[in-house]
Design an enzyme around this catalytic site. Structure first.
Site, PDB file in Angstrom:
ATOM      1  N   GLY A   1      39.964  60.426   1.767  1.00  0.00           N
ATOM      2  CA  GLY A   1      39.679  59.692   0.551  1.00  0.00           C
ATOM      3  C   GLY A   1      38.671  60.406  -0.331  1.00  0.00           C
ATOM      4  CG  HIS A   2      35.609  59.406  -3.995  1.00  0.00           C
ATOM      5  ND1 HIS A   2      36.191  60.230  -4.935  1.00  0.00           N
ATOM      6  CD2 HIS A   2      34.374  59.094  -4.492  1.00  0.00           C
ATOM      7  CE1 HIS A   2      35.360  60.406  -5.950  1.00  0.00           C
ATOM      8  NE2 HIS A   2      34.252  59.739  -5.704  1.00  0.00           N
ATOM      9  CD1 TRP A   3      32.245  59.485  -0.753  1.00  0.00           C
ATOM     10  CD2 TRP A   3      32.153  57.950   0.860  1.00  0.00           C
ATOM     11  NE1 TRP A   3      31.561  58.412  -1.251  1.00  0.00           N
ATOM     12  CE2 TRP A   3      31.492  57.454  -0.281  1.00  0.00           C
ATOM     13  CE3 TRP A   3      32.236  57.161   1.996  1.00  0.00           C
ATOM     14  CZ2 TRP A   3      30.908  56.181  -0.306  1.00  0.00           C
ATOM     15  CZ3 TRP A   3      31.654  55.903   1.973  1.00  0.00           C
ATOM     16  CH2 TRP A   3      30.992  55.423   0.832  1.00  0.00           C
TER      17      TRP A   3
ATOM     18  CG  ASP B   1      39.433  60.519  -4.472  1.00  0.00           C
ATOM     19  OD1 ASP B   1      39.166  59.355  -4.803  1.00  0.00           O
ATOM     20  OD2 ASP B   1      38.640  61.471  -4.632  1.00  0.00           O
TER      21      ASP B   1
END
Length: 282
Positions: free
Chosen positions: A260-262, A233
């Site tokens: 990552g962030h999702w 992330d």
């Protein structure tokens, strides 16, 4: 029955906002709360999760004020997402719900679990910040991802949105032209949302600003808590979820490599299975 964007589209009215949301399924309520990126909506943040989770639950994916088809935040309406969420639950006749929040949605979920514990049956966060100092990750300013996010608010063109989608994902195959164009179109259609967010970033009345004053109260969270975080992330470092794990008594952490962030999009099948099992077993 096929789950579609328009087929699940609904509206509700709170004290200050007309709120758009998507609803599917029956059972214990699960409320999905998106992040703060330009063009974010309940549908495009959770399009791969609504259907699978709706097999056993009443799933509600909200466009929070200032995003999607919901009203814009202003100085007159205020910027308190927690109060708005509680009013939204009241309007839908929901006493307690599992809150599932990505990034900014995680901020809202954590804050609600502290300020209104009687309304939260389960707390699930993905890529969410947690108040307190980071010891193992870089500090002293905005992360790479947050810097790109703010740039995309100022430039919501397909090229600006492409940079945002690329920094959100570990697997760059997910940064498709379709996703880029969808986010760019959603952001550009509501320029008042873009200006509203830029005006509220760091604003003292913002629920995000207020969140970082709750550090001493994180340990008060009594709801069963699941933190999911991507090892890669670039927006919110996974150390934040380690801190949440260390402070909340009834908590567990799933840390996903090559993510990552999702997490809900990059590892959708695993995410759906973990979240459904967590709600079922707790």
């Amino acid at each position: 029955m096929e789950i579609t964007e328009e087929g699940t589209s609904r509206y509700a009215r709170t004290k200050n906002f007309r709120i758009h949301y998507h609803e599917a399924g029956e059972g214990h309520p699960v409320v999905l709360l998106h992040g703060s990126g330009p063009g974010a909506t309940g549908w495009n943040n959770f399009r791969d999760n609504i259907g699978p989770l709706a097999r056993d639950h009443r799933v509600i994916a909200v466009d929070m004020p200032g995003w999607g088809r919901s009203d814009t935040q202003t100085d007159e309406t205020g910027r308190d997402h927690i109060a708005t969420l509680v009013e939204f639950l009241d309007e839908l006749g929901i006493e307690r719900a599992a809150l599932v929040g990505n990034s900014m949605g995680g901020v809202t979920s954590i804050s609600t679990a502290i300020r209104h514990p009687e309304r939260v049956s389960h707390l699930v966060t993905m890529g969410a910040p947690c108040p307190g100092p980071n010891l193992f990750s870089p500090g002293g300013g905005l992360s790479e991802g947050m810097t790109v996010l703010l740039e995309a608010y100022r430039d919501p063109s397909p090229e600006g949105m492409r940079r945002l989608v690329q920094v959100m994902c570990f697997d760059q195959a997910l940064a498709t032209e379709e996703l880029t164009e969808t986010r760019s179109r959603a952001a550009s259609e509501r320029p008042e949302h873009l200006q509203g967010f830029l005006g509220s970033f760091g604003h003292p009345s913002s629920s995000i600003t207020a969140f970082f004053e709750l550090g001493s109260r994180i340990a008060e969270i009594g709801a069963p808590t699941l933190a999911i975080h991507g090892r890669d992330d670039r927006v919110v470092h996974f150390e934040n979820s380690l801190r949440l794990l260390g402070l909340v008594p009834d908590s567990r952490l799933v840390l996903l490599n090559r993510c990552g962030h999702w997490a809900q999009l990059e590892h959708a099948r695993e995410f759906n299975s973990i979240v459904a099992g967590f709600i079922r077993d707790h």
